[in-house]
Design a protein around this motif. Structure first.
Motif, PDB file in Angstrom:
ATOM      1  N   LYS A  54     -19.332   5.156  -0.648  1.00  0.00           N
ATOM      2  CA  LYS A  54     -17.924   4.885  -0.355  1.00  0.00           C
ATOM      3  C   LYS A  54     -17.763   3.773   0.691  1.00  0.00           C
ATOM      4  N   HIS A  55     -18.866   3.235   1.196  1.00  0.00           N
ATOM      5  CA  HIS A  55     -18.847   2.128   2.167  1.00  0.00           C
ATOM      6  C   HIS A  55     -18.115   2.535   3.448  1.00  0.00           C
ATOM      7  N   LEU A  56     -18.473   3.713   3.964  1.00  0.00           N
ATOM      8  CA  LEU A  56     -17.792   4.245   5.145  1.00  0.00           C
ATOM      9  C   LEU A  56     -18.783   4.615   6.240  1.00  0.00           C
ATOM     10  N   PHE A  57     -18.293   4.504   7.466  1.00  0.00           N
ATOM     11  CA  PHE A  57     -18.989   5.031   8.640  1.00  0.00           C
ATOM     12  C   PHE A  57     -17.990   5.935   9.349  1.00  0.00           C
ATOM     13  N   ALA A  58     -18.455   7.023   9.940  1.00  0.00           N
ATOM     14  CA  ALA A  58     -17.523   7.959  10.581  1.00  0.00           C
ATOM     15  C   ALA A  58     -18.145   8.589  11.815  1.00  0.00           C
ATOM     16  N   LYS A  59     -17.274   9.037  12.698  1.00  0.00           N
ATOM     17  CA  LYS A  59     -17.684   9.823  13.863  1.00  0.00           C
ATOM     18  C   LYS A  59     -16.768  11.031  13.989  1.00  0.00           C
ATOM     19  N   CYS A  60     -17.324  12.115  14.525  1.00  0.00           N
ATOM     20  CA  CYS A  60     -16.464  13.256  14.843  1.00  0.00           C
ATOM     21  C   CYS A  60     -16.390  13.412  16.360  1.00  0.00           C
ATOM     22  N   PHE A  61     -15.307  14.013  16.794  1.00  0.00           N
ATOM     23  CA  PHE A  61     -15.010  14.146  18.219  1.00  0.00           C
ATOM     24  C   PHE A  61     -14.595  15.581  18.511  1.00  0.00           C
ATOM     25  N   LYS A  62     -15.008  16.079  19.674  1.00  0.00           N
ATOM     26  CA  LYS A  62     -14.499  17.392  20.080  1.00  0.00           C
ATOM     27  C   LYS A  62     -13.951  17.318  21.495  1.00  0.00           C
ATOM     28  N   HIS A  63     -13.032  18.226  21.790  1.00  0.00           N
ATOM     29  CA  HIS A  63     -12.327  18.259  23.066  1.00  0.00           C
ATOM     30  C   HIS A  63     -13.107  19.091  24.081  1.00  0.00           C
ATOM     31  N   SER A  64     -12.886  18.806  25.344  1.00  0.00           N
ATOM     32  CA  SER A  64     -13.529  19.598  26.404  1.00  0.00           C
ATOM     33  C   SER A  64     -13.065  21.057  26.353  1.00  0.00           C
ATOM     34  N   ASP A  65     -11.859  21.288  25.793  1.00  0.00           N
ATOM     35  CA  ASP A  65     -11.357  22.639  25.556  1.00  0.00           C
ATOM     36  C   ASP A  65     -11.715  23.006  24.119  1.00  0.00           C
ATOM     37  N   PRO A  66     -12.675  23.931  23.905  1.00  0.00           N
ATOM     38  CA  PRO A  66     -13.153  24.221  22.546  1.00  0.00           C
ATOM     39  C   PRO A  66     -12.100  24.820  21.617  1.00  0.00           C
ATOM     40  N   THR A  67     -10.953  25.231  22.144  1.00  0.00           N
ATOM     41  CA  THR A  67      -9.900  25.760  21.265  1.00  0.00           C
ATOM     42  C   THR A  67      -9.090  24.644  20.602  1.00  0.00           C
ATOM     43  N   GLN A  68      -9.277  23.406  21.064  1.00  0.00           N
ATOM     44  CA  GLN A  68      -8.538  22.289  20.469  1.00  0.00           C
ATOM     45  C   GLN A  68      -9.199  21.847  19.161  1.00  0.00           C
ATOM     46  N   PRO A  69      -8.415  21.330  18.204  1.00  0.00           N
ATOM     47  CA  PRO A  69      -8.989  20.888  16.922  1.00  0.00           C
ATOM     48  C   PRO A  69      -9.993  19.756  17.109  1.00  0.00           C
ATOM     49  N   LYS A  70     -10.947  19.697  16.212  1.00  0.00           N
ATOM     50  CA  LYS A  70     -11.870  18.565  16.177  1.00  0.00           C
ATOM     51  C   LYS A  70     -11.164  17.383  15.507  1.00  0.00           C
ATOM     52  N   ILE A  71     -11.712  16.197  15.689  1.00  0.00           N
ATOM     53  CA  ILE A  71     -11.136  14.986  15.095  1.00  0.00           C
ATOM     54  C   ILE A  71     -12.243  14.235  14.361  1.00  0.00           C
ATOM     55  N   PHE A  72     -11.922  13.753  13.169  1.00  0.00           N
ATOM     56  CA  PHE A  72     -12.880  13.027  12.329  1.00  0.00           C
ATOM     57  C   PHE A  72     -12.268  11.673  11.998  1.00  0.00           C
ATOM     58  N   VAL A  73     -12.926  10.598  12.403  1.00  0.00           N
ATOM     59  CA  VAL A  73     -12.411   9.245  12.153  1.00  0.00           C
ATOM     60  C   VAL A  73     -13.433   8.467  11.332  1.00  0.00           C
ATOM     61  N   SER A  74     -12.994   7.962  10.185  1.00  0.00           N
ATOM     62  CA  SER A  74     -13.867   7.138   9.346  1.00  0.00           C
ATOM     63  C   SER A  74     -13.311   5.726   9.290  1.00  0.00           C
ATOM     64  N   GLU A  75     -14.198   4.779   9.006  1.00  0.00           N
ATOM     65  CA  GLU A  75     -13.764   3.385   8.873  1.00  0.00           C
ATOM     66  C   GLU A  75     -14.434   2.752   7.660  1.00  0.00           C
ATOM     67  N   LEU A  76     -13.671   1.875   7.008  1.00  0.00           N
ATOM     68  CA  LEU A  76     -14.149   1.193   5.799  1.00  0.00           C
ATOM     69  C   LEU A  76     -14.965  -0.038   6.186  1.00  0.00           C
ATOM     70  N   LEU A  77     -16.189  -0.096   5.696  1.00  0.00           N
ATOM     71  CA  LEU A  77     -17.057  -1.258   5.928  1.00  0.00           C
ATOM     72  C   LEU A  77     -16.739  -2.292   4.848  1.00  0.00           C
ATOM     73  N   SER A  78     -15.622  -2.972   5.039  1.00  0.00           N
ATOM     74  CA  SER A  78     -15.081  -3.828   3.976  1.00  0.00           C
ATOM     75  C   SER A  78     -16.004  -4.994   3.636  1.00  0.00           C
ATOM     76  N   HIS A  79     -16.906  -5.372   4.550  1.00  0.00           N
ATOM     77  CA  HIS A  79     -17.831  -6.465   4.240  1.00  0.00           C
ATOM     78  C   HIS A  79     -18.802  -6.085   3.113  1.00  0.00           C
ATOM     79  N   GLU A  80     -18.853  -4.802   2.762  1.00  0.00           N
ATOM     80  CA  GLU A  80     -19.721  -4.357   1.672  1.00  0.00           C
ATOM     81  C   GLU A  80     -19.026  -4.431   0.308  1.00  0.00           C
TER      82      GLU A  80
END
Length: 265
Positions: free
Chosen positions: A75-101
């Motif tokens: 899918k030509h993507l790279f992604a990272k996930c993030f978590k909050h210092s407060d473990p009750t908060q939702p996680k976040i997932f951010v992907s980006e398109l490697l359009s040069h591919e």
């Protein structure tokens, strides 16, 4: 900005184009459930003023830290996930398109969009619900992108906004399996993503996920052509305990790869 304000603003932007999510949340609430969000996901363009690297400091501002990276070659993507210092908060997932591919013709379309983004546009966490930061593509440009990357086509029309929220099945009182959640949704007439099966993942992988297919919105392209296109979808996740007794808190590339297909035309 308080993290609660961040998610409230995201939710209102999200349900404006994803009315099914509000209805599904109300469906669970009608059955006595309090719906908690497991994670929220975003899509963006690499090598742009809204690249993952540019967005990361905005998440750090509200208490998030990156803790995992993923590559989706097909899918030509790279992604990272993030978590909050407060473990009750939702996680976040951010992907980006490697359009040069992608092909040169697809890159030309993407560059035309990305070049319209102000260089210093990322100033606060509110960037995450700004939507499209460029003029509407033509329908022909949209088709060029869709032929190579449904992700790119989606991003060209929807822009930077919550692509999906995720019901945490772990926090439901009356639904302790993902099968029971899926059956409720099917019985209510919702269309689920069947790529790779209704359930992505297994208890042995410590994460099971399913999702609806994206809602549809009428979109008027720059060429004045109006077409129904996918907006956003709702996901459901059940996390399992690992051998050490802790609940798995990351993501699985094989699952996520299939979940991306929830916005396919």
């Amino acid at each position: 900005m308080l993290v609660q304000d961040f998610f409230n603003s995201l939710w209102h932007s999200y349900i404006a184009v994803t009315p099914q999510a509000k209805r599904i949340q109300e469906l669970f609430e009608s059955k006595g459930e309090k719906v908690l969000n497991d994670h929220v996901a975003f899509r963006t363009f690499a090598n742009s003023p809204i690249s993952l690297d540019k967005l990361t400091p905005m998440l750090e501002q509200i208490g998030y830290q990156a803790y995992g990276a993923f590559t989706f070659e097909k899918k030509h993507l790279f992604a990272k996930c993030f978590k909050h210092s407060d473990p009750t908060q939702p996680k976040i997932f951010v992907s980006e398109l490697l359009s040069h591919e992608l092909s040169e013709v697809a890159q030309e379309v993407i560059n035309k969009l990305v070049n319209q983004i102000p260089a210093q546009v990322v100033q606060s966490p509110s960037i995450f619900w700004q939507g499209r930061l460029w003029s509407k593509p033509s329908y022909e440009e949209y088709q060029v992108l869709a032929a190579e990357s449904e992700y790119a086509a989606w991003l060209s029309t929807m822009g930077l906004k919550a692509n999906h929220f995720t019901v945490s099945i772990n926090h439901l009182e009356n639904f302790d399996t993902i099968e029971s959640v899926n059956q409720l949704l099917i019985d209510e007439g919702y269309t689920l993503n069947e790529v790779g099966g209704l359930i992505k993942g297994t208890p042995e992988l410590f994460l099971e996920q399913s999702s609806t297919m994206a809602d549809k919105i009428k979109f008027e392209f720059s060429s004045a052509k109006k077409v129904e296109i996918p907006s956003c979808f709702y996901e459901f996740a059940l996390r399992h305990k690992m051998e050490n007794g802790e609940v798995f808190d990351s993501f699985i590339e094989g699952n996520a790869d299939k979940i991306f297909d929830s916005t396919n035309q």
